[in-house]
Design an enzyme around this catalytic site. Sequence first.
Site, short mmCIF file in Angstrom:
data_model
loop_
_atom_site.label_atom_id
_atom_site.label_comp_id
_atom_site.label_asym_id
_atom_site.label_seq_id
_atom_site.Cartn_x
_atom_site.Cartn_y
_atom_site.Cartn_z
N ARG A 1 -9.39 -4.10 -4.60
CA ARG A 1 -10.65 -4.46 -3.95
C ARG A 1 -11.77 -3.57 -4.47
NH1 ARG A 1 -10.91 -2.84 1.09
NH2 ARG A 1 -12.74 -4.11 1.51
N LYS B 1 -0.55 3.67 2.87
CA LYS B 1 -0.69 2.32 2.34
C LYS B 1 0.58 1.87 1.61
CE LYS B 1 -3.86 -0.35 -0.58
NZ LYS B 1 -5.27 -0.56 -0.85
N ARG C 1 -12.30 8.81 11.09
CA ARG C 1 -13.24 9.94 11.13
C ARG C 1 -12.70 10.92 12.17
NH1 ARG C 1 -17.87 10.37 14.44
NH2 ARG C 1 -17.49 8.25 15.10
C1 BTN Z 1 -6.39 -3.30 -2.99
O1 BTN Z 1 -5.73 -2.71 -2.14
O2 BTN Z 1 -7.42 -2.78 -3.48
C2 BTN Z 1 -5.95 -4.66 -3.44
C3 BTN Z 1 -4.84 -4.59 -4.43
C4 BTN Z 1 -4.33 -5.96 -4.87
C5 BTN Z 1 -3.30 -5.85 -5.96
C6 BTN Z 1 -2.68 -7.17 -6.30
S1 BTN Z 1 -1.32 -6.99 -7.39
C7 BTN Z 1 -1.28 -8.71 -7.66
C8 BTN Z 1 -2.71 -9.17 -7.77
N1 BTN Z 1 -3.21 -9.02 -9.11
C9 BTN Z 1 -4.18 -8.12 -9.19
O3 BTN Z 1 -4.77 -7.80 -10.24
N2 BTN Z 1 -4.44 -7.60 -7.99
C10 BTN Z 1 -3.60 -8.19 -6.97
#
Ligand code: BTN
Length: 273
Positions: free
Chosen positions: A65, A130, A266
């Site tokens: 993200r 996570k 926080r």
């Molecule tokens: C995050 O937590 O920032 C989101 C991560 C999402 C990762 C998955 S792996 C499969 C798919 N392909 C990608 O390039 N990203 C998602």
Amino acid sequence: MSATHATAALRSATIAHLGAQAPHFVIDWVEECVSTNTALMENTPADDGRVHVLAAERQSAGRGRRGRQWQSWPDGSLTFSSVWHFARGTPAPAGLSLVAGLAVAQALERFGVVGLQLKWPNDVLVNGEKLVGILVELSTGHARGLAAVIGIGINLRLPPDVRIEAQTGVTDLARALDGDVPSRPALLAAILAELERLCATYASGGFPALKDAWEQRNAFAELPVRISGDHTALEGICAGVDDDGALLLRTDTGMQRILAGDVSLRPLGGEAP
Ligand code: BTN
């Protein structure tokens, strides 16, 4: 993108685990691609009534993200994306991101993972760390409505010396399940089945139909949080989510709806990490 005997076997095993639901899906499993999300966003399959799925052993440029990188390891991760078509007029797509997190959490709960929580919009945490990242991207311009590419990355076994860029507190399924990690085809099939169930509920009832289940797993419910955006930071108490899936932040100046950003805890009387 390339398929080998190994990925063909993973594909067949996934289909076997899907059982009676297998005809609802088109599964591809490849050795390597740039990013399963990128591949399906650049070449989104037309709506043929089935859910198209692409899993990859390796991603050369996995995406997270907010423009971040996503790291994964062959055998140590499950990385896949799937395309879901929704009719025109389906409720606010923002909620879909939360629905994806809920589906993954519920599927993992069935494998015996305890202490699962959701961090808005869709990180899946175990004991505050996570375990799963989810990237939902919308692909527009389809004849019958909207297509959403839901990309999911699950840490199965992190390498012992791993350092994940820009992230503290990551965990893996091996730790959450005391080493007893289900096979990747079993996991993939279970998550696809749960996504199918929840996406159907979402398409008919919108996010309100799933809001309570999301709130029950909200990692930061009624806790002091900081929302970091591209240029701003906001502080308040996490008051849950609204019917569109926006985060509700109770601040000194009233309730604010948050549509984008990173949430972090926080600590009371201190600075956020
Ligand atoms: C995050 O937590 O920032 C989101 C991560 C999402 C990762 C998955 S792996 C499969 C798919 N392909 C990608 O390039 N990203 C998602």
